[in-house]
Design a protein around this motif. Structure first.
Motif, short mmCIF file in Angstrom:
data_model
loop_
_atom_site.label_atom_id
_atom_site.label_comp_id
_atom_site.label_asym_id
_atom_site.label_seq_id
_atom_site.Cartn_x
_atom_site.Cartn_y
_atom_site.Cartn_z
N TYR A 140 137.59 -13.83 47.94
CA TYR A 140 137.85 -15.20 48.40
C TYR A 140 139.28 -15.38 48.89
CZ TYR A 140 133.60 -15.78 45.64
OH TYR A 140 132.33 -15.64 45.13
N ALA A 141 139.94 -14.30 49.25
CA ALA A 141 141.37 -14.36 49.61
C ALA A 141 141.64 -15.37 50.73
CB ALA A 141 141.85 -12.97 50.01
N ALA A 142 140.76 -15.45 51.71
CA ALA A 142 141.02 -16.28 52.89
C ALA A 142 140.93 -17.78 52.61
CB ALA A 142 140.04 -15.92 54.01
N SER A 143 140.27 -18.16 51.51
CA SER A 143 140.04 -19.59 51.26
C SER A 143 140.89 -20.16 50.13
CB SER A 143 138.55 -19.82 50.93
OG SER A 143 138.18 -19.08 49.77
N ARG A 144 141.85 -19.41 49.66
CA ARG A 144 142.63 -19.86 48.50
C ARG A 144 143.78 -20.80 48.90
NH1 ARG A 144 141.20 -17.44 43.90
NH2 ARG A 144 139.94 -15.54 44.14
N ALA A 201 142.34 -16.44 35.30
CA ALA A 201 142.09 -15.24 36.10
C ALA A 201 140.73 -15.33 36.79
CB ALA A 201 142.15 -14.01 35.20
N ASP A 202 140.71 -15.13 38.09
CA ASP A 202 139.48 -15.25 38.86
C ASP A 202 138.80 -13.88 38.93
OD1 ASP A 202 137.42 -16.10 40.42
OD2 ASP A 202 138.63 -16.77 42.11
N VAL A 203 138.24 -13.45 37.82
CA VAL A 203 137.63 -12.12 37.72
C VAL A 203 136.43 -12.00 38.63
CG1 VAL A 203 136.76 -10.40 36.12
CG2 VAL A 203 138.40 -12.09 35.31
N ALA A 204 135.66 -13.09 38.74
CA ALA A 204 134.44 -13.04 39.57
C ALA A 204 134.75 -12.67 41.01
CB ALA A 204 133.73 -14.39 39.51
N ALA A 205 135.96 -12.97 41.47
CA ALA A 205 136.32 -12.67 42.86
C ALA A 205 136.36 -11.17 43.14
CB ALA A 205 137.68 -13.29 43.19
N PHE A 206 136.49 -10.36 42.09
CA PHE A 206 136.59 -8.91 42.25
C PHE A 206 135.26 -8.19 42.04
CE2 PHE A 206 140.92 -10.18 41.14
CZ PHE A 206 141.67 -9.47 42.07
N VAL A 254 142.75 -37.76 29.57
CA VAL A 254 142.51 -37.30 30.94
C VAL A 254 142.25 -38.49 31.86
CG1 VAL A 254 141.02 -35.92 32.43
CG2 VAL A 254 141.55 -35.12 30.11
N GLU A 255 143.06 -38.61 32.89
CA GLU A 255 142.83 -39.61 33.93
C GLU A 255 142.02 -39.03 35.08
OE1 GLU A 255 146.58 -41.27 35.16
OE2 GLU A 255 146.54 -42.75 33.56
N SER A 256 142.34 -37.81 35.46
CA SER A 256 141.60 -37.13 36.53
C SER A 256 141.88 -35.63 36.43
CB SER A 256 142.02 -37.65 37.91
OG SER A 256 143.39 -37.36 38.16
N PHE A 257 141.02 -34.86 37.08
CA PHE A 257 141.26 -33.41 37.12
C PHE A 257 140.61 -32.83 38.37
CE2 PHE A 257 137.32 -33.91 34.75
CZ PHE A 257 136.50 -32.91 35.26
N HIS A 258 141.05 -31.65 38.72
CA HIS A 258 140.59 -30.99 39.94
C HIS A 258 140.61 -29.49 39.69
CE1 HIS A 258 139.93 -30.34 44.22
NE2 HIS A 258 140.94 -29.49 44.22
N VAL A 259 139.66 -28.77 40.29
CA VAL A 259 139.64 -27.31 40.15
C VAL A 259 139.39 -26.68 41.51
CG1 VAL A 259 137.17 -27.34 39.51
CG2 VAL A 259 138.60 -25.37 38.90
N GLU A 260 140.08 -25.59 41.77
CA GLU A 260 140.00 -24.92 43.06
C GLU A 260 140.43 -23.47 42.91
OE1 GLU A 260 143.04 -26.70 45.63
OE2 GLU A 260 144.18 -27.14 43.80
N ARG A 261 140.11 -22.66 43.90
CA ARG A 261 140.61 -21.29 43.91
C ARG A 261 142.00 -21.29 44.53
NH1 ARG A 261 134.95 -19.03 44.03
NH2 ARG A 261 135.05 -17.51 42.33
N ILE A 289 131.12 -16.29 34.41
CA ILE A 289 129.99 -16.93 35.08
C ILE A 289 130.18 -18.45 35.15
CG2 ILE A 289 127.51 -17.37 34.90
CD1 ILE A 289 127.28 -14.58 33.64
N GLY A 290 130.80 -19.03 34.12
CA GLY A 290 130.94 -20.47 34.03
C GLY A 290 132.03 -21.07 34.89
N SER A 291 133.01 -20.28 35.32
CA SER A 291 134.10 -20.81 36.13
C SER A 291 133.55 -21.37 37.45
CB SER A 291 135.13 -19.74 36.43
OG SER A 291 135.84 -19.39 35.26
N PRO A 292 133.97 -22.60 37.82
CA PRO A 292 133.46 -23.20 39.06
C PRO A 292 133.73 -22.31 40.25
CG PRO A 292 134.62 -24.83 37.75
CD PRO A 292 134.87 -23.49 37.10
N PRO A 293 132.73 -22.05 41.11
CA PRO A 293 132.92 -21.16 42.24
C PRO A 293 133.64 -21.77 43.43
CG PRO A 293 130.69 -22.00 42.23
CD PRO A 293 131.36 -22.54 40.99
#
Length: 353
Positions: free
Chosen positions: A38-42, A81-86, A146-153, A346-350
């Motif tokens: 996923y290198a190009a979309s980080r 750590a984004d292990v799934a990316a590997f 928690v007021e808000s949260f966000h997750v991304e690669r 497996i559980g980490s948001p893709p």
């Protein structure tokens, strides 16, 4: 406590219980040449001054953290750590991890979930090099809610690898690393947050076996530093927000635990009183936070409190109803240790959520 015995062959013990310690050559080769899919979309988040905080000598670094103040509270950046990316779906590397399920820490060496070329090198959040991560950003109010949260690669860069003993000494000296200077403040607030204050939180010391020069083995009970609990609260924060995302979407893998039965609570109160604690009718979660977990009495009462946490399980959403985790105080999912636990990978948001 010393164990006087002939030198132990832990590999033989591992083999007896079908715990694999070595990897097939093809699995090791795949781990060594794995690339970030996923290198190009980080997002480029290398400007955030992350640090890691783990036991001394750890190389499989799953999490990095940075905390800053904002106008009416705090912002917590938490990189996993984004292990799934590997790991290519359908690859032998993936199949081998499915067979293992998790890292098992033997006294002499770990029986790893992933080859060290991945878990202690390419995917590990080691300092001084760019690393792919799943980045959580939490905005907390002045009370730690928690007021808000966000997750991304994202692509991150860790500034330093800190350990618990050194960070405990820094805390006592009033000179914490700037990236985690707010960790005690935020950690205490999270312990008292609306959901966490109702949760049973066990603070059990870690144990490890070391081999001495004379051939004896010694069981070491490591101190339970406050900074460990503060750091755990950030991990729990991520798991609770991940669980909330899964519950709202109706898709995911929740960790569950039913509330303690009344009989177990009565038994625990009697045991705490027998150990000399004046618990009375005080709420058990608040009582446990006051216990010195490093003292013999404290370790004993924490051990007895384990009886309040019976019936742990997992729930596949879509097939089962969402259930809370009584030891956490809300919906919860394992997502913060993907180098060591398969379900976290497996559980980490893709993608962004």
């Amino acid at each position: 406590m010393k164990l006087y015995a002939a030198p132990l062959d832990f590999r033989a013990i591992a083999a007896e219980f079908s715990v694999a310690t070595d990897f097939p050559a093809e699995v090791t080769a795949q781990a060594a040449r794995a690339q970030d899919r996923y290198a190009a979309s980080r997002r480029d988040a290398r400007d955030i001054p992350f640090v890691t905080l783990d036991p001394a000598g750890s190389m499989d670094l799953d999490q990095a953290v940075y905390i800053e103040e904002r106008e009416a509270g705090y912002r917590v950046f938490y990189a996993i750590a984004d292990v799934a990316a590997f790991i290519e779906p359908g690859s032998e590397l993936e199949r081998e991890s499915f067979r293992r399920g998790q890292t098992i820490y033997l006294p002499d060496e770990p029986a790893r979930l992933h080859p060290p070329e991945l878990s202690e090198d390419r995917a590990s959040l080691l300092p001084g090099t760019d690393k792919p991560a799943v980045l959580w950003t939490f905005d907390l109010d002045g009370k730690g809610e928690v007021e808000s949260f966000h997750v991304e690669r994202a692509l991150i860069y860790s500034q330093a690898r800190l350990d618990y003993e050194g960070t405990h000494a820094d805390l006592a000296a009033g000179k914490l690393h700037p990236s985690i200077a707010l960790l005690p403040e935020v950690g205490r607030l999270r312990q008292e947050s609306s959901l966490r204050r109702e949760a049973i939180s066990l603070r059990l010391p870690s144990q490890r076996v070391v081999e001495n020069d004379d051939g004896t083995f010694e069981l070491i009970i490591e101190p339970r530093y406050e900074v460990m609990d503060y750091n755990s609260e950030i991990s729990l924060l991520a798991g609770m927000c991940a669980g909330r995302l899964m519950q709202e979407a109706g898709v995911g893998f929740l960790r569950t635990l039913p509330a303690a039965e009344a009989e177990h609570e009565r038994q625990f109160r009697a045991e705490a009183q027998a150990l000399g604690f004046a618990l009375g009718d005080a709420p058990i979660p608040q009582f446990l936070l006051t216990v010195d977990a490093d003292s013999p009495r404290g370790m004993a009462v924490m051990r007895e409190a384990q009886s309040l946490l019976r019936g742990a399980d997992y729930a596949w959403l879509g097939e089962q109803e969402a259930q809370v985790h009584a030891g956490i105080g809300g919906y919860y999912a394992h997502v913060t240790a993907p180098l060591r636990r398969l379900c976290d990978r497996i559980g980490s948001p893709p993608r962004s959520a």
